[in-house]
Scaffold this motif. Structure first.
Motif, mmCIF file in Angstrom:
data_model
loop_
_atom_site.group_PDB
_atom_site.id
_atom_site.type_symbol
_atom_site.label_atom_id
_atom_site.label_comp_id
_atom_site.label_asym_id
_atom_site.label_seq_id
_atom_site.Cartn_x
_atom_site.Cartn_y
_atom_site.Cartn_z
ATOM 1 N N GLU A 122 0.846 -1.190 0.000
ATOM 2 C CA GLU A 122 0.000 0.000 0.000
ATOM 3 C C GLU A 122 0.885 1.244 0.000
ATOM 4 O O GLU A 122 1.715 1.420 0.889
ATOM 5 C CB GLU A 122 -0.913 0.000 1.220
ATOM 6 C CG GLU A 122 -1.945 -1.119 1.210
ATOM 7 C CD GLU A 122 -2.807 -1.093 2.453
ATOM 8 O OE1 GLU A 122 -3.433 -0.045 2.708
ATOM 9 O OE2 GLU A 122 -2.827 -2.100 3.176
ATOM 10 N N GLY A 152 -9.103 5.931 1.622
ATOM 11 C CA GLY A 152 -7.890 5.422 2.245
ATOM 12 C C GLY A 152 -6.635 6.159 1.862
ATOM 13 O O GLY A 152 -5.613 6.068 2.550
ATOM 14 N N VAL A 161 -13.382 -2.723 -7.212
ATOM 15 C CA VAL A 161 -13.018 -2.527 -5.808
ATOM 16 C C VAL A 161 -13.899 -3.432 -4.961
ATOM 17 O O VAL A 161 -15.025 -3.756 -5.339
ATOM 18 C CB VAL A 161 -13.191 -1.063 -5.356
ATOM 19 C CG1 VAL A 161 -12.093 -0.179 -5.913
ATOM 20 C CG2 VAL A 161 -14.564 -0.521 -5.749
ATOM 21 N N HIS A 186 -6.978 -0.184 -5.413
ATOM 22 C CA HIS A 186 -7.258 0.464 -4.133
ATOM 23 C C HIS A 186 -8.049 -0.501 -3.260
ATOM 24 O O HIS A 186 -8.994 -1.137 -3.727
ATOM 25 C CB HIS A 186 -8.059 1.754 -4.337
ATOM 26 C CG HIS A 186 -7.433 2.709 -5.306
ATOM 27 N ND1 HIS A 186 -6.396 3.551 -4.971
ATOM 28 C CD2 HIS A 186 -7.683 2.929 -6.626
ATOM 29 C CE1 HIS A 186 -6.038 4.257 -6.030
ATOM 30 N NE2 HIS A 186 -6.805 3.896 -7.051
ATOM 31 N N GLY A 187 -7.651 -0.623 -2.006
ATOM 32 C CA GLY A 187 -8.395 -1.458 -1.079
ATOM 33 C C GLY A 187 -7.975 -2.915 -1.105
ATOM 34 O O GLY A 187 -7.029 -3.304 -1.799
#
Length: 286
Positions: free
Chosen positions: A18, A27, A164, A200-201
């Motif tokens: 990340e 986030g 996602v 993302h995530g």
């Protein structure tokens, strides 16, 4: 430099890191991945990403830890450290065929090679998968599974901003293409990957359910857009007001661009009046 530590994603050939980055995604991070010997989506240089590269190492201590650097698409929150890691590792920089100029403008470095969907990245087992919609140059990178000659491993697709685990993906005019996006979701769903690795995530362990959810979300928004137009909305702002029930403070510009992408699709399909093309142009979203 900062960032969370590397996280293995079941297969030791796949590592997720990340990376803090300036992004509107929840986030505030983008996932960089090490797939086999390919670095995907290095959004910024961090200690954690440096450490992950060092852990991969090389049979030759003086050799590079990776063979190639690639991105799922050339948005700023996915390409920020391509040039840094190209210089650090001397890895081959790879872009999607037909989009080398777009890649170079975003990444600050020209690609050494281009690849097309269906090909592999260099001599690695990483396969390039067509996935446009969120961006015109969008691809995924697949590893593992029977197609890779590894029937004992789970197949995974590094899918960038195609999907996602929670929420939805922005498909925004002028470059977002909803028809292409929906087709990409259907192809990926039907391909039968065991896991999706999003930009993302967290990882997605039920690709079929998530792809279906994202398709349903887009089709529901499309119905809202049509209802707003049928109800008398005469410009994009009015369509946004009719299509969204939630508070759009801070994200109205994104909602406007999303609605424009829906209207583009509907005009192309002959489902709303051609006059909407001019209304899109008025906002610079044609």
């Amino acid at each position: 430099m900062a960032g969370d530590g590397p996280r293995s994603v079941d297969d030791p050939a796949v590592t997720r890191i990340e990376v803090p980055v300036d992004t509107r995604a929840p986030g505030g991070t983008t996932n960089a991945y090490l797939l086999d010997r390919v670095l995907v989506d290095p959004a910024s240089r961090t200690d954690a990403l440096d450490a992950a590269l060092a852990e991969r190492g090389s049979a030759d201590a003086a050799g590079p830890s990776i063979d190639a650097i690639a991105v799922t698409h050339a948005h700023p929150d996915h390409v920020g450290a391509v040039a840094d890691y190209a210089a650090l590792t001397d890895a081959t920089v790879v872009a999607r065929e037909g989009h080398a100029d777009r890649f170079a403008a975003a990444a600050g470095v020209a690609p050494d090679e281009t690849v097309a969907p269906g090909e592999t990245v260099g001599d690695t087992g990483v396969r390039v998968v067509d996935a446009p919609g969120h961006a015109p140059d969008h691809v995924g990178f697949a590893v593992g599974g029977p197609e890779a000659g590894e029937p004992s491993t789970r197949s995974a697709l590094c899918c960038g901003d195609l999907a996602v685990a929670e929420g939805s993906v922005a498909v925004a005019a002028p470059e977002g293409d909803l028809s292409a996006y929906l087709a990409s979701l259907e192809r990926v769903r039907d391909a039968g990957y065991d896991r999706l690795l999003p930009g993302h995530g967290p990882a997605i362990d039920d690709p079929t359910a998530v792809c279906d959810r994202l398709i349903d979300h887009r089709l529901a928004r499309e119905r809202d857009v049509i209802a707003a137009i049928d109800g008398g909305a005469a410009d994009l702002d009015a369509v946004v007001d009719g299509a969204y029930a939630k508070d759009l403070s801070g994200v109205r510009d994104l909602a406007l661009a999303t609605v424009a992408a829906h209207v583009e699709k509907l005009v192309a399909e002959g489902r709303v009046d051609e006059a909407w093309r001019a209304r899109l142009a008025d906002h610079g979203l044609d």
